[in-house]
Design an enzyme around this catalytic site. Structure first.
Site, short mmCIF file in Angstrom:
data_model
loop_
_atom_site.label_atom_id
_atom_site.label_comp_id
_atom_site.label_asym_id
_atom_site.label_seq_id
_atom_site.Cartn_x
_atom_site.Cartn_y
_atom_site.Cartn_z
N ALA A 62 0.86 -1.18 0.00
CA ALA A 62 0.00 0.00 0.00
C ALA A 62 0.90 1.23 0.00
O ALA A 62 2.08 1.14 0.36
CB ALA A 62 -0.87 -0.02 1.25
N GLY A 101 0.44 -5.13 0.78
CA GLY A 101 -0.69 -5.05 -0.15
C GLY A 101 -0.33 -5.57 -1.54
O GLY A 101 -1.22 -6.01 -2.28
N GLU A 104 -0.71 -9.20 -1.26
CA GLU A 104 -2.15 -9.46 -1.12
C GLU A 104 -2.83 -9.40 -2.49
O GLU A 104 -3.75 -10.17 -2.78
CB GLU A 104 -2.78 -8.44 -0.16
CG GLU A 104 -2.35 -8.67 1.29
CD GLU A 104 -2.87 -7.59 2.24
OE1 GLU A 104 -2.51 -6.41 2.03
OE2 GLU A 104 -3.61 -7.93 3.17
N GLU A 124 4.17 -5.57 7.09
CA GLU A 124 3.27 -4.69 7.84
C GLU A 124 3.62 -4.60 9.32
O GLU A 124 3.55 -3.54 9.94
CB GLU A 124 1.82 -5.15 7.69
CG GLU A 124 1.16 -4.77 6.37
CD GLU A 124 1.36 -5.85 5.30
OE1 GLU A 124 2.30 -6.67 5.43
OE2 GLU A 124 0.59 -5.84 4.32
C1 3H9 Z 1 0.49 -2.40 3.41
O1 3H9 Z 1 0.71 -2.83 2.32
C2 3H9 Z 1 -0.85 -2.48 4.10
C3 3H9 Z 1 -1.80 -3.42 3.43
O2 3H9 Z 1 -1.67 -4.71 3.97
C4 3H9 Z 1 -3.23 -3.06 3.71
C5 3H9 Z 1 -3.75 -1.81 3.11
C6 3H9 Z 1 -5.24 -1.65 3.27
N1 3H9 Z 1 4.64 3.47 0.10
O3 3H9 Z 1 13.27 1.71 0.59
P1 3H9 Z 1 13.74 2.43 -0.60
C7 3H9 Z 1 9.42 4.84 -1.14
S1 3H9 Z 1 1.68 -1.61 4.30
C8 3H9 Z 1 5.13 4.67 -0.23
O4 3H9 Z 1 14.80 3.44 -0.44
P2 3H9 Z 1 14.88 0.04 -1.72
C9 3H9 Z 1 10.48 5.17 -0.11
O5 3H9 Z 1 9.99 6.05 0.86
C10 3H9 Z 1 3.08 -1.54 3.20
N2 3H9 Z 1 6.43 4.90 -0.51
O6 3H9 Z 1 14.14 1.44 -1.80
C11 3H9 Z 1 11.55 5.78 -0.98
O7 3H9 Z 1 11.18 7.11 -1.25
P3 3H9 Z 1 12.30 8.25 -1.38
C12 3H9 Z 1 3.79 -2.82 3.14
C13 3H9 Z 1 7.25 3.85 -0.48
O8 3H9 Z 1 15.14 -0.37 -3.11
C14 3H9 Z 1 11.46 4.99 -2.28
O9 3H9 Z 1 10.16 4.41 -2.28
N3 3H9 Z 1 5.02 -2.66 2.34
C15 3H9 Z 1 6.79 2.57 -0.15
O10 3H9 Z 1 16.00 0.11 -0.75
C16 3H9 Z 1 12.49 3.89 -2.41
O11 3H9 Z 1 12.43 3.09 -1.22
C17 3H9 Z 1 6.16 -2.24 2.88
O12 3H9 Z 1 6.27 -2.00 4.07
C18 3H9 Z 1 5.42 2.39 0.14
N4 3H9 Z 1 4.91 1.18 0.44
O13 3H9 Z 1 13.81 -0.95 -1.09
C19 3H9 Z 1 7.32 -2.15 1.93
N5 3H9 Z 1 7.84 1.72 -0.19
O14 3H9 Z 1 13.20 7.80 -2.51
C20 3H9 Z 1 8.10 -0.90 2.20
C21 3H9 Z 1 8.90 2.45 -0.54
O15 3H9 Z 1 11.50 9.47 -1.63
N6 3H9 Z 1 9.18 -0.71 1.26
N7 3H9 Z 1 8.56 3.74 -0.71
O16 3H9 Z 1 13.00 8.24 -0.06
C22 3H9 Z 1 10.35 -1.38 1.34
O17 3H9 Z 1 10.55 -2.24 2.16
C23 3H9 Z 1 11.42 -0.98 0.38
O18 3H9 Z 1 11.11 0.29 -0.12
C24 3H9 Z 1 11.64 -1.92 -0.82
C25 3H9 Z 1 12.66 -1.28 -1.80
C26 3H9 Z 1 12.17 -3.26 -0.33
C27 3H9 Z 1 10.35 -2.14 -1.59
#
Ligand code: 3H9
Length: 653
Positions: A62, A101, A104, A124
């Site tokens: 999400a 998400g 999901e 999450e």
């Molecule tokens: C969820 O899904 C809830 C659902 O179950 C239910 C909903 C109803 N959203 O980490 P990076 C941005 S909860 C917005 O440096 P990497 C991040 O801020 C979510 N922005 O890259 C950064 O921005 P900036 C569950 C996001 O290659 C840029 O993307 N998912 C999100 O080292 C690059 O990120 C997670 O918790 C997001 N979801 O790692 C996954 N994700 O460049 C969270 C990233 O402006 N994300 N950004 O600073 C991660 O773990 C890592 O970003 C990922 C890539 C492994 C994907």
């Protein structure tokens, strides 16, 4: 504005493609685009649909930036219901990381294929949440209760291969993902494979005691956190209730978590950590120097841990010690650490051997002539450090980065011992350096922009969370520790016991109470540092009399078997009446009447001490932003992530 989701027919297969850089997060426009595309697919010539993503990853979750704001339609669970209800067979095609998400969404599809390099999971819980779009309901229907609890409560992603083994992925493909996914979908139609909706699957048999066991173990592992327990309840609902009812339970628990201060704190840290890598006044394209080899001076606990951090990232290290004996000792500590990691199953034998082979040693500084960077990690003696830097200036090649791991000293004075202060920077690692995530990067007055930018990028490579600090005594973290420690000493004099202070802080969420930390670090360190100061610099004697008396009685902390506590052979702390006597004597000396102190007062005063110093650090420009201070305390000092760091916590109060 064009939609980040496109849809086109490729033969009999409709391909829905998401292109929302950087990580294809499910923002409102993406959800709307997916809904429009799946709706279109219901009435066109397609016989099956593939959901795939452009860029570096499948949907990573999400959009976290939307959390805490009013919900915008379509709401993800509803969209996923539509995808699952599709009358055309849906295949998700996964590369990169399908998280939260994102995974999901894949589970709402009827079948899933993935590249072998892909990973899937539910992070999450690290945001104080649970999967809120059917993840807790659909996962157990494919993977069973045990595997689902493990996956969702740990937050750790698994490989596509592991996911296939537990039934979450149907096929591992290679080559071009789009081609392979379209072929997989075509194959399923040709074989007459029926549409498989998770809601129609029943959860494989399980033993009901698993929920009680998980709750008990999480109460220890994730002390004080709400989300892990809620995950167990949601999975239990999946296993015991019809699909729709389980979804309702998941929704309520998700909303409870989403509205909790814990999740707000954890989401704050998610963005704070990423924000910390941005340096004011430095553009993103500041050039970087190549760092392909590193020298580490000092083979003690710190130097060894630093060497391992680089070796773990594949960077060869030359360790320098003063004698062959000291060098061998240093190298054998590294050897032991790697052997320990293998034994605990953290590292394979081969990987450990490969890392170990990257660390070589010498007693001669000329071995550093060609390295790209040197990290000095000798003990805190400013004159010794200056001498070492003068030597480095003489042997290192032009452009080599010269870093000091000092915890307190003036980086500018160390830089001035060289003829190239622009190449000098502080890299303050935290012990044990190969495990602790924090790296304070100390920007000297003359540190060159490209040196700073290189070290920040290198930090990411060696899997550290880097925070920039200006030069001051103790930088961000240790400077704040001083008033915190002073307040601990005052609380002891005023009536609290070491056990009460530690218990109050640990119950509040600190990984370890302050007195146990002091014992672990060694009480003699602060004692010697203070004795080296002029009398008028020693500060208020009430803030050190108790510690000093303990040191003078030979109680140096864990290493001498006693400090604020007595320790047994297993290093378990026990209250010691001798310490109470020392405290009472000191209180009497200062005419302090001891009183009952509440746990709340202890927590309030200790956190206020941190926050007040944090504010000064901000005002002086030592920290770039308040969230950087939070990152330092979370990753370096065992501050509870669910409180969002001291500055965030204070803002919330
Ligand atoms: C969820 O899904 C809830 C659902 O179950 C239910 C909903 C109803 N959203 O980490 P990076 C941005 S909860 C917005 O440096 P990497 C991040 O801020 C979510 N922005 O890259 C950064 O921005 P900036 C569950 C996001 O290659 C840029 O993307 N998912 C999100 O080292 C690059 O990120 C997670 O918790 C997001 N979801 O790692 C996954 N994700 O460049 C969270 C990233 O402006 N994300 N950004 O600073 C991660 O773990 C890592 O970003 C990922 C890539 C492994 C994907």
């Amino acid at each position: 504005m064009s939609s980040p989701v496109s849809y086109e027919l490729q033969g009999k297969v409709g391909v829905i493609s998401v292109d929302n850089p950087p990580v294809n997060a499910l923002s409102q426009v993406v959800r709307q685009g997916l809904l429009d595309a799946i709706t279109a697919a219901q009435s066109d010539a397609s016989e099956a649909v593939v959901i795939i993503c452009e860029g570096r990853t499948f949907i990573a979750g999400a959009d976290i930036t939307e959390f805490g704001k009013p919900l915008q339609s379509p709401w993800l669970p509803e969209l996923l219901d539509e995808i699952e209800a599709s009358s055309k067979l849906v295949v998700a095609a996964i590369h990169g990381t399908a998280l939260g998400g994102g995974f999901e969404t894949a589970l709402a599809a009827h079948y899933r294929c993935a590249l072998a390099s892909a990973k899937v999971g539910f992070p999450e819980v690290k945001l104080g949440l649970l999967p809120g779009a059917g993840g807790t309901q659909r996962t157990p229907r494919f993977a069973g209760v045990g595997a689902s609890l493990e996956l969702i409560t740990s937050g750790a992603p698994i490989t596509a291969g592991q996911a296939k083994q537990i039934g979450l992925i149907d096929k591992i493909v290679d080559g071009n993902l789009r081609t392979a996914a379209v072929a997989f979908a075509a194959e399923l139609i040709a074989d007459g494979t029926p549409i498989r909706r998770s809601r129609d699957q029943s959860v494989p048999e399980f033993d009901h005691s698993i929920f009680t066991d998980y709750r008990a173990s999480l109460a220890k592992r994730a002390r004080g956190q709400v989300a892990p327990g809620h995950i167990v309840s949601a999975v239990e609902a999946a296993a015991t209730l019809p699909f729709e009812e389980g979804m309702a339970v998941e929704r309520d628990l998700f909303m409870e978590c989403m509205n909790s201060p814990q999740s707000a704190g954890m989401r704050h840290i998610f963005f704070a950590e990423r924000q910390a890598s941005r340096i004011e006044g430095l553009s993103k394209d500041t050039p970087r120097r190549p760092v392909e080899s590193v020298g580490v001076i000092g083979g003690g606990t710190m130097g060894g841990g630093i060497a391992m951090s680089f070796a773990n990232a594949g960077i060869p290290v030359t360790m320098i010690e003063i004698s062959d004996e000291a060098l061998q000792r240093g190298l054998s500590i590294i050897e032991r650490n790697y052997a320990g990691s293998v034994k605990r199953g953290k590292l394979s034998e081969e990987k450990a051997a490969a890392c170990r082979a990257l660390v070589t040693g010498s007693t001669d500084y000329s071995a550093l002539a060609d390295v790209d960077m040197v990290v000095e990690a000798v003990f805190e003696d400013p004159d010794l450090k200056k001498k070492i830097f003068a030597q480095l200036d003489a042997v290192c090649k032009p452009g080599a980065i010269l870093a000091t791991n000092t915890s307190y000293q003036d980086v500018d004075a160390i830089a001035a011992a060289t003829g190239r202060p622009e190449d000098v920077v502080g890299t303050h690692f935290f012990s044990p350096a190969h495990i602790m995530k924090l790296l304070e990067v100390v920007r000297g007055e003359k540190t060159a922009d490209d040196v700073l930018s290189t070290v920040m990028a290198l930090a990411k490579k060696i899997r550290k969370v880097a925070v920039v600090s200006g030069v001051c005594y103790g930088f961000i973290g240790n400077r704040m520790l001083r008033p915190y420690g002073n307040t601990v000493q005052l609380l002891l004099l005023e009536g609290a016991s070491p056990q009460q202070i530690d218990a109050a802080m640990e119950t509040w969420g600190m990984a370890m109470g302050p007195l146990r930390v002091f014992d672990l670090a060694g009480l003699d360190i602060g004692y010697s540092a203070r004795k080296a100061l002029a009398d008028d610099e020693e500060g208020d004697p009430r803030t050190y009399r108790v510690s000093d008396s303990l040191v003078e009685a030979g109680r140096l902390g864990q290493k001498s078997g006693s400090g604020f506590y007595s320790y047994d052979e297993k290093r378990q702390p026990a209250a010691d009446p001798v310490v109470d006597e020392v405290i009472e004597a000191a209180a009497a000396e200062f005419g302090i009447e001891r009183r009952e102190i509440s746990d709340d007062e202890i927590v309030d005063r200790l956190i206020a001490a941190l926050v007040d110093e944090g504010r000064k650090i901000l005002d002086e420009g030592i920290a770039q932003r308040s969230s950087d201070i939070d990152v330092v305390y979370i990753y370096g000092y065992g501050f509870p992530v669910s409180r969002g760091g001291p500055m965030f916590y204070a803002d919330q109060q």
